[in-house]
Write a protein that holds these residues in place. Sequence first.
Motif, PDB file in Angstrom:
ATOM      1  N   SER A 164       0.857  -1.177   0.000  1.00  0.00           N
ATOM      2  CA  SER A 164       0.000   0.000   0.000  1.00  0.00           C
ATOM      3  C   SER A 164       0.897   1.232   0.000  1.00  0.00           C
ATOM      4  O   SER A 164       1.892   1.288   0.739  1.00  0.00           O
ATOM      5  N   PHE A 165       0.554   2.200  -0.826  1.00  0.00           N
ATOM      6  CA  PHE A 165       1.377   3.397  -0.967  1.00  0.00           C
ATOM      7  C   PHE A 165       0.467   4.619  -0.994  1.00  0.00           C
ATOM      8  O   PHE A 165      -0.618   4.588  -1.596  1.00  0.00           O
ATOM      9  N   GLN A 166       0.898   5.661  -0.324  1.00  0.00           N
ATOM     10  CA  GLN A 166       0.141   6.900  -0.416  1.00  0.00           C
ATOM     11  C   GLN A 166       1.069   8.086  -0.584  1.00  0.00           C
ATOM     12  O   GLN A 166       2.210   8.078  -0.121  1.00  0.00           O
ATOM     13  N   VAL A 167       0.572   9.084  -1.279  1.00  0.00           N
ATOM     14  CA  VAL A 167       1.346  10.289  -1.552  1.00  0.00           C
ATOM     15  C   VAL A 167       0.369  11.427  -1.825  1.00  0.00           C
ATOM     16  O   VAL A 167      -0.769  11.187  -2.261  1.00  0.00           O
ATOM     17  N   GLU A 168       0.779  12.633  -1.558  1.00  0.00           N
ATOM     18  CA  GLU A 168      -0.058  13.793  -1.848  1.00  0.00           C
ATOM     19  C   GLU A 168       0.369  14.431  -3.161  1.00  0.00           C
ATOM     20  O   GLU A 168       1.558  14.506  -3.473  1.00  0.00           O
ATOM     21  N   LEU A 169      -0.616  14.894  -3.912  1.00  0.00           N
ATOM     22  CA  LEU A 169      -0.359  15.680  -5.114  1.00  0.00           C
ATOM     23  C   LEU A 169      -0.795  17.105  -4.824  1.00  0.00           C
ATOM     24  O   LEU A 169      -1.970  17.365  -4.588  1.00  0.00           O
ATOM     25  N   GLN A 170       0.178  17.995  -4.815  1.00  0.00           N
ATOM     26  CA  GLN A 170      -0.116  19.381  -4.467  1.00  0.00           C
ATOM     27  C   GLN A 170       0.014  20.290  -5.679  1.00  0.00           C
ATOM     28  O   GLN A 170       0.902  20.134  -6.505  1.00  0.00           O
ATOM     29  N   ASN A 171      -0.895  21.245  -5.757  1.00  0.00           N
ATOM     30  CA  ASN A 171      -0.863  22.264  -6.797  1.00  0.00           C
ATOM     31  C   ASN A 171      -0.806  23.604  -6.093  1.00  0.00           C
ATOM     32  O   ASN A 171      -1.806  24.091  -5.563  1.00  0.00           O
ATOM     33  N   GLU A 172       0.391  24.198  -6.072  1.00  0.00           N
ATOM     34  CA  GLU A 172       0.575  25.443  -5.323  1.00  0.00           C
ATOM     35  C   GLU A 172      -0.209  26.603  -5.917  1.00  0.00           C
ATOM     36  O   GLU A 172      -0.743  27.436  -5.190  1.00  0.00           O
ATOM     37  N   SER A 173      -0.283  26.646  -7.237  1.00  0.00           N
ATOM     38  CA  SER A 173      -0.946  27.790  -7.873  1.00  0.00           C
ATOM     39  C   SER A 173      -2.427  27.859  -7.529  1.00  0.00           C
ATOM     40  O   SER A 173      -3.002  28.946  -7.415  1.00  0.00           O
ATOM     41  N   SER A 177      -4.859  20.131  -3.038  1.00  0.00           N
ATOM     42  CA  SER A 177      -4.100  18.957  -2.654  1.00  0.00           C
ATOM     43  C   SER A 177      -4.955  17.717  -2.842  1.00  0.00           C
ATOM     44  O   SER A 177      -6.142  17.713  -2.499  1.00  0.00           O
ATOM     45  N   LEU A 178      -4.366  16.694  -3.423  1.00  0.00           N
ATOM     46  CA  LEU A 178      -5.036  15.411  -3.605  1.00  0.00           C
ATOM     47  C   LEU A 178      -4.282  14.353  -2.813  1.00  0.00           C
ATOM     48  O   LEU A 178      -3.056  14.259  -2.901  1.00  0.00           O
ATOM     49  N   LEU A 179      -5.002  13.560  -2.024  1.00  0.00           N
ATOM     50  CA  LEU A 179      -4.398  12.453  -1.311  1.00  0.00           C
ATOM     51  C   LEU A 179      -4.582  11.194  -2.150  1.00  0.00           C
ATOM     52  O   LEU A 179      -5.707  10.724  -2.352  1.00  0.00           O
ATOM     53  N   ILE A 180      -3.475  10.686  -2.650  1.00  0.00           N
ATOM     54  CA  ILE A 180      -3.511   9.501  -3.497  1.00  0.00           C
ATOM     55  C   ILE A 180      -3.162   8.275  -2.651  1.00  0.00           C
ATOM     56  O   ILE A 180      -2.122   8.230  -1.998  1.00  0.00           O
ATOM     57  N   GLU A 198      -2.965  -5.613 -10.659  1.00  0.00           N
ATOM     58  CA  GLU A 198      -4.278  -5.230 -10.145  1.00  0.00           C
ATOM     59  C   GLU A 198      -4.195  -4.021  -9.212  1.00  0.00           C
ATOM     60  O   GLU A 198      -4.629  -4.075  -8.052  1.00  0.00           O
ATOM     61  N   PRO A 199      -3.645  -2.935  -9.700  1.00  0.00           N
ATOM     62  CA  PRO A 199      -3.545  -1.746  -8.843  1.00  0.00           C
ATOM     63  C   PRO A 199      -4.904  -1.106  -8.594  1.00  0.00           C
ATOM     64  O   PRO A 199      -5.780  -1.113  -9.459  1.00  0.00           O
ATOM     65  N   GLU A 200      -5.070  -0.578  -7.403  1.00  0.00           N
ATOM     66  CA  GLU A 200      -6.264   0.170  -7.031  1.00  0.00           C
ATOM     67  C   GLU A 200      -5.819   1.524  -6.516  1.00  0.00           C
ATOM     68  O   GLU A 200      -4.988   1.609  -5.615  1.00  0.00           O
ATOM     69  N   VAL A 201      -6.372   2.576  -7.086  1.00  0.00           N
ATOM     70  CA  VAL A 201      -5.950   3.930  -6.724  1.00  0.00           C
ATOM     71  C   VAL A 201      -7.167   4.801  -6.452  1.00  0.00           C
ATOM     72  O   VAL A 201      -8.142   4.773  -7.212  1.00  0.00           O
ATOM     73  N   THR A 202      -7.102   5.558  -5.367  1.00  0.00           N
ATOM     74  CA  THR A 202      -8.146   6.537  -5.065  1.00  0.00           C
ATOM     75  C   THR A 202      -7.509   7.912  -4.870  1.00  0.00           C
ATOM     76  O   THR A 202      -6.354   8.020  -4.437  1.00  0.00           O
ATOM     77  N   GLN A 206     -11.987   9.005  -3.873  1.00  0.00           N
ATOM     78  CA  GLN A 206     -12.686   8.686  -5.112  1.00  0.00           C
ATOM     79  C   GLN A 206     -11.779   7.872  -6.032  1.00  0.00           C
ATOM     80  O   GLN A 206     -10.578   8.140  -6.122  1.00  0.00           O
ATOM     81  N   ALA A 207     -12.375   6.887  -6.720  1.00  0.00           N
ATOM     82  CA  ALA A 207     -11.602   6.071  -7.644  1.00  0.00           C
ATOM     83  C   ALA A 207     -10.960   6.941  -8.714  1.00  0.00           C
ATOM     84  O   ALA A 207     -11.612   7.828  -9.276  1.00  0.00           O
ATOM     85  N   ALA A 208      -9.686   6.700  -8.978  1.00  0.00           N
ATOM     86  CA  ALA A 208      -8.963   7.519  -9.960  1.00  0.00           C
ATOM     87  C   ALA A 208      -9.462   7.222 -11.365  1.00  0.00           C
ATOM     88  O   ALA A 208      -9.789   6.082 -11.698  1.00  0.00           O
ATOM     89  N   PRO A 209      -9.537   8.255 -12.234  1.00  0.00           N
ATOM     90  CA  PRO A 209      -9.905   8.045 -13.633  1.00  0.00           C
ATOM     91  C   PRO A 209      -8.941   7.077 -14.300  1.00  0.00           C
ATOM     92  O   PRO A 209      -7.742   7.089 -13.992  1.00  0.00           O
ATOM     93  N   PRO A 210      -9.420   6.234 -15.196  1.00  0.00           N
ATOM     94  CA  PRO A 210      -8.552   5.235 -15.835  1.00  0.00           C
ATOM     95  C   PRO A 210      -7.324   5.837 -16.490  1.00  0.00           C
ATOM     96  O   PRO A 210      -6.226   5.281 -16.396  1.00  0.00           O
ATOM     97  N   GLN A 211      -7.480   7.006 -17.167  1.00  0.00           N
ATOM     98  CA  GLN A 211      -6.333   7.597 -17.853  1.00  0.00           C
ATOM     99  C   GLN A 211      -5.266   8.052 -16.865  1.00  0.00           C
ATOM    100  O   GLN A 211      -4.060   7.966 -17.133  1.00  0.00           O
ATOM    101  N   PHE A 212      -5.697   8.514 -15.696  1.00  0.00           N
ATOM    102  CA  PHE A 212      -4.763   8.929 -14.656  1.00  0.00           C
ATOM    103  C   PHE A 212      -4.033   7.720 -14.096  1.00  0.00           C
ATOM    104  O   PHE A 212      -2.806   7.729 -13.915  1.00  0.00           O
ATOM    105  N   LEU A 213      -4.778   6.652 -13.824  1.00  0.00           N
ATOM    106  CA  LEU A 213      -4.201   5.426 -13.285  1.00  0.00           C
ATOM    107  C   LEU A 213      -3.211   4.814 -14.270  1.00  0.00           C
ATOM    108  O   LEU A 213      -2.115   4.403 -13.893  1.00  0.00           O
TER     109      LEU A 213
END
Length: 268
Positions: A164-173, A177-180, A198-202, A206-213
């Motif tokens: 299991s892995f988690q990371v934040e995606l931050q957009n300063e502008s 912030s997204l918690l992945i 069989e990766p699962e990403v939220t 919320q479930a991540a869009p297929p193109q993002f995953l």
Amino acid sequence: MELLTIVLSGLLGLIAPIGLVIDRTAENAIRSQFANVKQLQVRVDNAPSHQLLQGKVQRVRVAGRSLQLKQQNLQIAALELETDAIEIDPRTLRKKPLLQRPLQAGLRVVLTQEDINKLLQSPKFLAQLEKMKISVDDSSNTEYNSVYQFVNPSVKFLANNRLSFQVELQNESQKQSLLIKAESGINIIGGKNIQLVEPEVTANGQAAPPQFLNQIVNNINQRLDLGKLESNGLQVRILKLNMKQQELEIAAFIRIEPSSKFLETRGS
């Protein structure tokens, strides 16, 4: 690959200028390549003295615990290495030892979840993570073409070779912030291709869009292709990958060509 360079640097330093190889000399040569060592044992199977003068060693076995790398904030819980015969060009014994034939070895490494997370939070790793950015085109709002940056990564080992892995995606502008959160199995194909299964990403639950995953998975799979190392004279084959709670065990076969670029950086 720093671990390979460290051990190789120690192995190539085993033969003293007078052509003698002893276990203590071998241990000191390898120990000097780490920032800190709790336990280390080295056994050298000595060839006859005339072969030592020719730069030949029958076999080297290394076993260590709690080894701290110099260039990375990573501690290795356990390390075991056993080489085939080593041949060094005798003309280079008093200079910079060079391999006369490929060096082959079996390697076993154990890493703990705690030590991996220390590495993920280290300044050097975070600096590399900052270079991995994702551009997200929000088709519902043409004003935004957001660029997100990875921060605060952490990992948790699970049973059955899953993590299991988690990371934040931050957009300063945009002050967003997204918690992945991601969970995936790990599979080894042909000993050299490490693939997510069989990766699962939220994202924020919320479930991540297929193109993002797909973008993330493809990026990671490409980075974990060990076959890319072969063009630089290094062959690595994963023989075993066992992941359980709090611990990861990897066993591998390694072959380093005399012309390998990894030899150029040893000891640095």
